[in-house]
Write an enzyme that holds these catalytic residues in place. Structure first.
Site, PDB file in Angstrom:
ATOM      1  N   CYS A 113     -14.351  -3.086  -4.565  1.00  0.00           N
ATOM      2  CA  CYS A 113     -14.792  -1.909  -3.796  1.00  0.00           C
ATOM      3  C   CYS A 113     -15.769  -1.028  -4.567  1.00  0.00           C
ATOM      4  O   CYS A 113     -16.513  -0.259  -3.975  1.00  0.00           O
ATOM      5  CB  CYS A 113     -13.584  -1.094  -3.336  1.00  0.00           C
ATOM      6  SG  CYS A 113     -12.525  -2.035  -2.232  1.00  0.00           S
ATOM      7  N   HIS A 252     -16.779   5.767  -1.188  1.00  0.00           N
ATOM      8  CA  HIS A 252     -16.253   4.490  -0.699  1.00  0.00           C
ATOM      9  C   HIS A 252     -15.200   4.805   0.354  1.00  0.00           C
ATOM     10  O   HIS A 252     -14.421   5.746   0.207  1.00  0.00           O
ATOM     11  CB  HIS A 252     -15.643   3.702  -1.861  1.00  0.00           C
ATOM     12  CG  HIS A 252     -14.813   2.541  -1.399  1.00  0.00           C
ATOM     13  ND1 HIS A 252     -15.288   1.602  -0.506  1.00  0.00           N
ATOM     14  CD2 HIS A 252     -13.524   2.180  -1.676  1.00  0.00           C
ATOM     15  CE1 HIS A 252     -14.331   0.719  -0.265  1.00  0.00           C
ATOM     16  NE2 HIS A 252     -13.260   1.048  -0.962  1.00  0.00           N
ATOM     17  N   ASN A 282     -12.263  -0.542   5.739  1.00  0.00           N
ATOM     18  CA  ASN A 282     -12.643  -0.683   4.333  1.00  0.00           C
ATOM     19  C   ASN A 282     -13.452  -1.964   4.160  1.00  0.00           C
ATOM     20  O   ASN A 282     -12.895  -3.060   4.135  1.00  0.00           O
ATOM     21  CB  ASN A 282     -11.380  -0.708   3.464  1.00  0.00           C
ATOM     22  CG  ASN A 282     -11.695  -0.805   1.983  1.00  0.00           C
ATOM     23  OD1 ASN A 282     -12.829  -1.077   1.586  1.00  0.00           O
ATOM     24  ND2 ASN A 282     -10.688  -0.586   1.159  1.00  0.00           N
TER      25      ASN A 282
HETATM   26  O1  UT7 Z   1     -10.617   0.068  -1.497  1.00  0.00           O
HETATM   27  C1  UT7 Z   1      -9.893  -0.349  -2.581  1.00  0.00           C
HETATM   28  C2  UT7 Z   1      -8.863   0.597  -2.959  1.00  0.00           C
HETATM   29  N1  UT7 Z   1      -7.814   0.627  -1.973  1.00  0.00           N
HETATM   30  C3  UT7 Z   1      -7.245   1.760  -1.688  1.00  0.00           C
HETATM   31  O2  UT7 Z   1      -7.646   2.771  -2.204  1.00  0.00           O
HETATM   32  C4  UT7 Z   1      -6.043   1.760  -0.796  1.00  0.00           C
HETATM   33  C5  UT7 Z   1      -5.015   2.717  -1.323  1.00  0.00           C
HETATM   34  N2  UT7 Z   1      -3.792   2.789  -0.576  1.00  0.00           N
HETATM   35  C6  UT7 Z   1      -3.721   3.274   0.688  1.00  0.00           C
HETATM   36  O3  UT7 Z   1      -4.725   3.558   1.305  1.00  0.00           O
HETATM   37  C7  UT7 Z   1      -2.363   3.506   1.285  1.00  0.00           C
HETATM   38  O4  UT7 Z   1      -1.375   3.346   0.286  1.00  0.00           O
HETATM   39  C8  UT7 Z   1      -2.031   2.584   2.498  1.00  0.00           C
HETATM   40  C9  UT7 Z   1      -2.862   2.991   3.695  1.00  0.00           C
HETATM   41  C10 UT7 Z   1      -2.301   1.151   2.117  1.00  0.00           C
HETATM   42  C11 UT7 Z   1      -0.550   2.722   2.862  1.00  0.00           C
HETATM   43  O5  UT7 Z   1      -0.205   4.065   3.111  1.00  0.00           O
HETATM   44  P1  UT7 Z   1       1.098   4.699   2.430  1.00  0.00           P
HETATM   45  O6  UT7 Z   1       1.228   6.049   2.981  1.00  0.00           O
HETATM   46  O7  UT7 Z   1       0.942   4.576   0.941  1.00  0.00           O
HETATM   47  O8  UT7 Z   1       2.245   3.788   2.987  1.00  0.00           O
HETATM   48  P2  UT7 Z   1       3.275   2.837   2.215  1.00  0.00           P
HETATM   49  O9  UT7 Z   1       2.571   1.650   1.658  1.00  0.00           O
HETATM   50  O10 UT7 Z   1       4.086   3.657   1.272  1.00  0.00           O
HETATM   51  O11 UT7 Z   1       4.216   2.395   3.399  1.00  0.00           O
HETATM   52  C12 UT7 Z   1       5.015   3.324   4.098  1.00  0.00           C
HETATM   53  C13 UT7 Z   1       5.818   2.567   5.136  1.00  0.00           C
HETATM   54  C14 UT7 Z   1       6.547   1.367   4.569  1.00  0.00           C
HETATM   55  O12 UT7 Z   1       7.787   1.285   5.247  1.00  0.00           O
HETATM   56  P3  UT7 Z   1       9.134   1.803   4.559  1.00  0.00           P
HETATM   57  O13 UT7 Z   1       9.274   0.994   3.306  1.00  0.00           O
HETATM   58  O14 UT7 Z   1       8.903   3.257   4.281  1.00  0.00           O
HETATM   59  O15 UT7 Z   1      10.166   1.523   5.603  1.00  0.00           O
HETATM   60  C15 UT7 Z   1       5.687   0.192   4.957  1.00  0.00           C
HETATM   61  O16 UT7 Z   1       6.418  -0.995   5.081  1.00  0.00           O
HETATM   62  O17 UT7 Z   1       4.912   2.049   6.134  1.00  0.00           O
HETATM   63  C16 UT7 Z   1       5.154   0.630   6.284  1.00  0.00           C
HETATM   64  N3  UT7 Z   1       3.878  -0.004   6.617  1.00  0.00           N
HETATM   65  C17 UT7 Z   1       3.428  -0.086   7.880  1.00  0.00           C
HETATM   66  N4  UT7 Z   1       3.938   0.344   9.057  1.00  0.00           N
HETATM   67  C18 UT7 Z   1       3.201   0.136  10.145  1.00  0.00           C
HETATM   68  C19 UT7 Z   1       2.992  -0.586   5.796  1.00  0.00           C
HETATM   69  N5  UT7 Z   1       1.937  -1.045   6.506  1.00  0.00           N
HETATM   70  C20 UT7 Z   1       2.193  -0.731   7.798  1.00  0.00           C
HETATM   71  C21 UT7 Z   1       1.480  -0.942   8.988  1.00  0.00           C
HETATM   72  N6  UT7 Z   1       2.008  -0.483  10.136  1.00  0.00           N
HETATM   73  N7  UT7 Z   1       0.277  -1.543   9.018  1.00  0.00           N
END
Ligand code: UT7
Length: 325
Positions: A113, A252, A282
């Site tokens: 990225c 980005h 992204n």
């Molecule tokens: O470009 C390169 C660099 N990349 C980035 O900068 C990405 C950085 N990370 C992020 O943008 C975020 O961490 C995400 C958008 C990927 C995820 O958001 P988050 O607020 O950190 O969510 P999380 O991973 O902590 O997940 C929260 C909950 C989990 O469920 P539990 O364990 O709390 O029950 C996940 O299993 O959301 C669940 N989850 C989803 N639910 C519905 C994960 N993906 C999804 C989904 N739909 N697509």
């Protein structure tokens, strides 16, 4: 007399197929509400019968047209991509022959990225040392080809597209300072300790196939917010400028919450930030040149304005470039 590199043209290309959050609801256990709230993404473009090089060539042709040059005036091509058509040759050499650019240095850089920031910095260095004078710099990705479409944690985030700029040499009078057009500073970093937080579980010398994206989203998020805050502070300190001297932030596009956090650190209102994540998702190395081209073409970014661009991605890698457009 010294030389500076300035952007004389921008171009971009998005494949026609649009995949909405509603479409994804039918593919994995997710919801439009979750995707919008956690990432800011509403829809994204997915390439069907096009490769990374196909998209790169289309974006490049538009940048060449805006710059008002002909392809035979270009003497360097740098493509940032992590999803090349093949292991070799580089996408850059396909661009060279497709556009009829004379034989010149043409190579790909891979910093996921942060790739476009790495490519822009590399082109800037070649121009300032006098080895190149007119460089085609592209960020192009077909992330859909390394997405695991059963992993809801990543498949809702990544997407396809390409963006390009023409970077040209300009003679600079001594003492011109930051008022002059061109790249004022570049900042690049990598820390391999984060290599297992965002990676692809395959590769030429390991599994022999291209693998799929794996990400510890929450951890990557924390690093992104920290590293980007540090690097924008470094840009301000090194150039001895105040945030209100920056007209536009072109970040980005990984997550709207990361973008908002960086804007807050800079005390910048969100109407000075170019946001495309809602419509593009992204697109990795393509996201910055796609956003830049959109804002140049719709008249928001104007000649003479100061622009800060930054990115953080797999590696971990991160970087920033400050330039007057
Ligand atoms: O470009 C390169 C660099 N990349 C980035 O900068 C990405 C950085 N990370 C992020 O943008 C975020 O961490 C995400 C958008 C990927 C995820 O958001 P988050 O607020 O950190 O969510 P999380 O991973 O902590 O997940 C929260 C909950 C989990 O469920 P539990 O364990 O709390 O029950 C996940 O299993 O959301 C669940 N989850 C989803 N639910 C519905 C994960 N993906 C999804 C989904 N739909 N697509």
């Amino acid at each position: 007399m010294t030389v500076k590199a300035y952007i004389s043209g921008t171009g971009s290309y998005l494949p026609p197929k649009v995949l909405t959050n509603k479409d994804l609801e039918r593919m994995v256990d997710t919801s439009d509400e979750w995707i919008v709230q956690r990432s800011g993404i509403k829809e994204r473009h997915i390439a069907e019968n096009e490769t990374t090089a196909d998209m790169a060539i289309k974006a490049a042709a538009r940048a060449i047209e805006m710059a008002g040059i002909s392809a035979d005036q270009i003497n360097g091509i740098i493509v940032a991509t992590t999803t090349p058509d093949s292991t070799f040759p580089a996408v850059a050499v396909k661009v060279q022959s497709a556009l009829g650019i004379p034989a010149c240095p043409a190579f790909d850089v891979q910093a996921v990225c942060s790739g476009f920031v790495y490519a822009l910095s590399t082109a800037d260095a070649y121009i300032r040392t006098g080895l190149m004078s007119r460089v085609l710099v592209i960020g192009a990705e077909k992330m859909s080809s390394i997405i695991d479409w059963t992993d809801r944690g990543t498949c809702v985030l990544f997407a396809d597209g390409a963006g390009a700029v023409i970077l040209e040499a300009r003679d600079v009078e001594d003492g011109e300072g930051l008022e002059g057009q061109g790249i004022h500073s570049t900042h690049l970093y990598a820390n391999g300790e984060g290599k297992d937080l965002l990676y692809v579980d395959g590769g030429v010398s390991s599994t022999g196939d291209s693998g799929h994206i794996k990400m510890e989203g929450k951890e990557v998020f924390k690093y992104a917010v920290t590293y980007l805050a540090e690097i924008v502070a470094e840009v301000l300190a090194q150039n001895k400028i105040h945030p209100d001297q920056i007209d536009w932030l072109v970040p980005h596009q990984a997550n709207i919450r990361i973008i908002e956090s960086t804007a807050k650190k800079l005390d910048m209102s969100m109407d000075k930030v170019i946001v495309t994540i809602d419509r593009h998702g992204n697109t990795s190395a393509a996201s910055i040149p796609l956003a830049l081209d959109e804002a140049v073409r719709d008249g928001r970014i104007k000649r003479g304005q100061m622009v800060l661009t930054e990115a953080m991605g797999g590696g971990l890698t991160w970087g920033a470039v400050l330039f007057r457009f």
